[in-house]
Design an enzyme around this catalytic site. Structure first.
Site, PDB file in Angstrom:
ATOM      1  N   GLU A  35       0.866  -1.221  -0.191  1.00 34.97           N
ATOM      2  CA  GLU A  35       0.078   0.084   0.051  1.00 34.97           C
ATOM      3  C   GLU A  35       0.860   1.239   0.051  1.00 34.97           C
ATOM      4  OE1 GLU A  35      -3.933  -1.453   2.271  1.00 34.97           O
ATOM      5  OE2 GLU A  35      -2.325  -1.048   3.410  1.00 34.97           O
ATOM      6  N   CYS A  52       3.096   8.317   1.164  1.00 32.23           N
ATOM      7  CA  CYS A  52       3.707   7.475   2.199  1.00 32.23           C
ATOM      8  C   CYS A  52       4.014   6.137   1.440  1.00 32.23           C
ATOM      9  CB  CYS A  52       2.881   7.088   3.327  1.00 32.23           C
ATOM     10  SG  CYS A  52       3.455   6.199   4.512  1.00 32.23           S
ATOM     11  N   CYS A  76       6.151  -7.012   7.228  1.00 27.35           N
ATOM     12  CA  CYS A  76       7.242  -6.565   7.909  1.00 27.35           C
ATOM     13  C   CYS A  76       7.502  -7.490   8.880  1.00 27.35           C
ATOM     14  CB  CYS A  76       6.773  -5.269   8.576  1.00 27.35           C
ATOM     15  SG  CYS A  76       8.294  -4.355   9.526  1.00 27.35           S
ATOM     16  N   CYS A 114       6.062  -4.890  15.623  1.00 21.63           N
ATOM     17  CA  CYS A 114       5.699  -3.843  16.499  1.00 21.63           C
ATOM     18  C   CYS A 114       4.300  -4.248  16.976  1.00 21.63           C
ATOM     19  CB  CYS A 114       5.946  -2.539  15.861  1.00 21.63           C
ATOM     20  SG  CYS A 114       7.604  -2.061  15.346  1.00 21.63           S
ATOM     21  N   CYS A 119       1.093  -2.097  15.467  1.00 17.92           N
ATOM     22  CA  CYS A 119       1.135  -1.895  14.114  1.00 17.92           C
ATOM     23  C   CYS A 119       0.418  -3.169  13.355  1.00 17.92           C
ATOM     24  CB  CYS A 119       2.643  -1.466  13.710  1.00 17.92           C
ATOM     25  SG  CYS A 119       2.709  -1.753  11.852  1.00 17.92           S
ATOM     26  N   CYS A 132      -1.183   5.839  10.043  1.00 21.28           N
ATOM     27  CA  CYS A 132       0.106   5.160  10.450  1.00 21.28           C
ATOM     28  C   CYS A 132      -0.251   3.931  11.513  1.00 21.28           C
ATOM     29  CB  CYS A 132       0.904   6.015  11.598  1.00 21.28           C
ATOM     30  SG  CYS A 132       1.627   7.261  10.619  1.00 21.28           S
TER      31      CYS A 132
HETATM   32  S1  SF4 Z   1       5.616   0.103  12.941  1.00 21.16           S
HETATM   33 FE1  SF4 Z   1       5.203  -1.717  11.583  1.00 21.16          FE
HETATM   34  S2  SF4 Z   1       5.969  -1.466   9.548  1.00 21.16           S
HETATM   35 FE2  SF4 Z   1       7.038  -0.014  10.971  1.00 21.16          FE
HETATM   36  S3  SF4 Z   1       8.694  -1.559  11.586  1.00 21.16           S
HETATM   37 FE3  SF4 Z   1       7.143  -1.587  13.001  1.00 21.16          FE
HETATM   38  S4  SF4 Z   1       5.854  -3.464  12.603  1.00 21.16           S
HETATM   39 FE4  SF4 Z   1       7.057  -2.883  10.612  1.00 21.16          FE
END
Ligand code: SF4
Length: 342
Positions: free
Chosen positions: A95, A108, A115, A119, A122, A335
């Site tokens: 995206e 962005c 990923c 996190c 996220c 975000c």
């Molecule tokens: S915030 Fe999300 S996209 Fe960014 S490094 Fe952490 S898990 Fe990965």
């Protein structure tokens, strides 16, 4: 025997010069290709009118300009944010999000499909890691978003899916394409790489004197909270990260942005607001406070009162702070909400 045509998208100017050389054509033709693709957004050789008929036909046989496929584009109700969902050749979905901020048109971009860093707040982290994106897939996002919105971005932020500093081999070659006057003509001061704190990547940016801005996704003022929210902090602890950023700022003389996503009950305590400016002492820094956007994950943004008190505490210090609410929450474009789904 059928020859495999080369995808020219994502190639830099020297690479295009080399490619045209390999098919027996003078280097300046590579520069013309560069201008057509990136400066004018043209993806059909037949539309590159100053290339000559024979060369255009030769390019048709030996090369192609292949972009990711646009699956959907979703506009926020107020028209200020657009999320483009794209599919790559191997089926991975990524995206890109366009934000119309009046004076700024910010795009962005994603640097990876999914990923690996997980996190905990996220949505991208929760889908897991697919693979690194290649330069054509990064530049392809830019070209697709431009065609959806009908204008050129003024600012680029690598804050979409993925950790750009774990994919620098593919991200860095896209920067001269974005900044070239006959490319996308975006100032290097308006391109930001955002990292969760990959220290070797930060050191590489300083060593190679990469001209762009750096943002650190900090999100905690103590190691334990940071590890809970961002497991990568186990490998790259907070103290080491801040030392690396200080060294980066010293070498490059760039101001660093620290992103801080406010999460209720996790990192919005009084002591966080008091500790944050102290942590960044000695680093030319700006703090961006962002309110968490709710996802299916078990975190919530703080109440308005809590946010305003946090802000009051922070503003007592002589540090540049900006508060912003992420845009595009209703289309899951904000975000931490990008999950490669419609
Ligand atoms: S915030 Fe999300 S996209 Fe960014 S490094 Fe952490 S898990 Fe990965």
């Amino acid at each position: 025997m059928k020859t495999i045509s080369r995808n020219l998208l994502g190639l830099t100017k020297p690479q295009l010069e080399k490619f045209v050389g390999s098919i027996g054509v003078k280097p300046y033709r590579g520069r013309q290709l560069f201008r057509w693709m990136y400066g004018h957004g043209v993806t059909k050789f037949q539309d590159m009118t100053d290339l000559g008929k024979d060369l255009r036909s030769q390019l048709e046989r030996t090369a192609r300009i292949t972009l990711p496929t646009l699956v959907t584009s979703q506009w926020a109700e107020d028209g200020s944010t657009v999320k483009c969902l794209m599919e790559l050749q191997d089926g991975h979905r990524i995206e890109a999000v366009w934000m119309d901020e009046e004076v700024r048109q910010t795009l962005c971009l994603s640097s990876q499909a999914g990923c690996a860093l997980g996190c905990t707040f996220c949505a991208t982290g929760s889908v897991g890691f697919g693979r690194n994106l290649t330069p054509d897939e990064i530049i392809g996002q830019l070209m697709i978003a431009e065609s959806v919105v009908g204008r050129r971005p003024t600012n680029i932020v690598f804050m979409g899916m993925g950790e750009p500093l774990l994919n620098l081999d593919n991200v860095l070659p896209t920067l001269p394409i974005m900044t070239a006057g006959d490319g996308f003509a975006i100032s290097h001061r308006k391109i930001t790489l955002s990292t969760c704190g990959i220290i070797p990547g930060i050191q590489r940016l300083a060593k190679e004197n990469v001209k762009c801005k750096l943002a650190i996704s900090l999100n905690a003022t103590d190691q334990d909270t940071r590890v809970r929210l961002m497991p990568i902090a186990k490998k790259y602890p907070l103290d080491d990260l801040l030392r690396a950023v200080k060294a980066y700022a010293h070498t490059t003389r760039y101001r660093v942005t620290f992103e801080y996503v406010l999460i209720a009950g996790e990192n919005d305590r009084d002591e966080d607001a008091l500790r944050l400016p102290k942590l960044l002492k000695g680093i030319p820094a700006k703090i961006n406070i962002i309110l968490l956007n709710p996802t299916d994950l078990p975190y919530q943004p703080p109440s308005e009162d809590r946010v305003s008190y946090f802000e009051t505490l922070l503003r007592r210090h002589k540090i540049h702070v900006s508060f912003r609410k992420s845009r595009g929450a209703e289309i899951s474009a904000a975000c931490g909400q990008l999950a490669g789904k419609t």
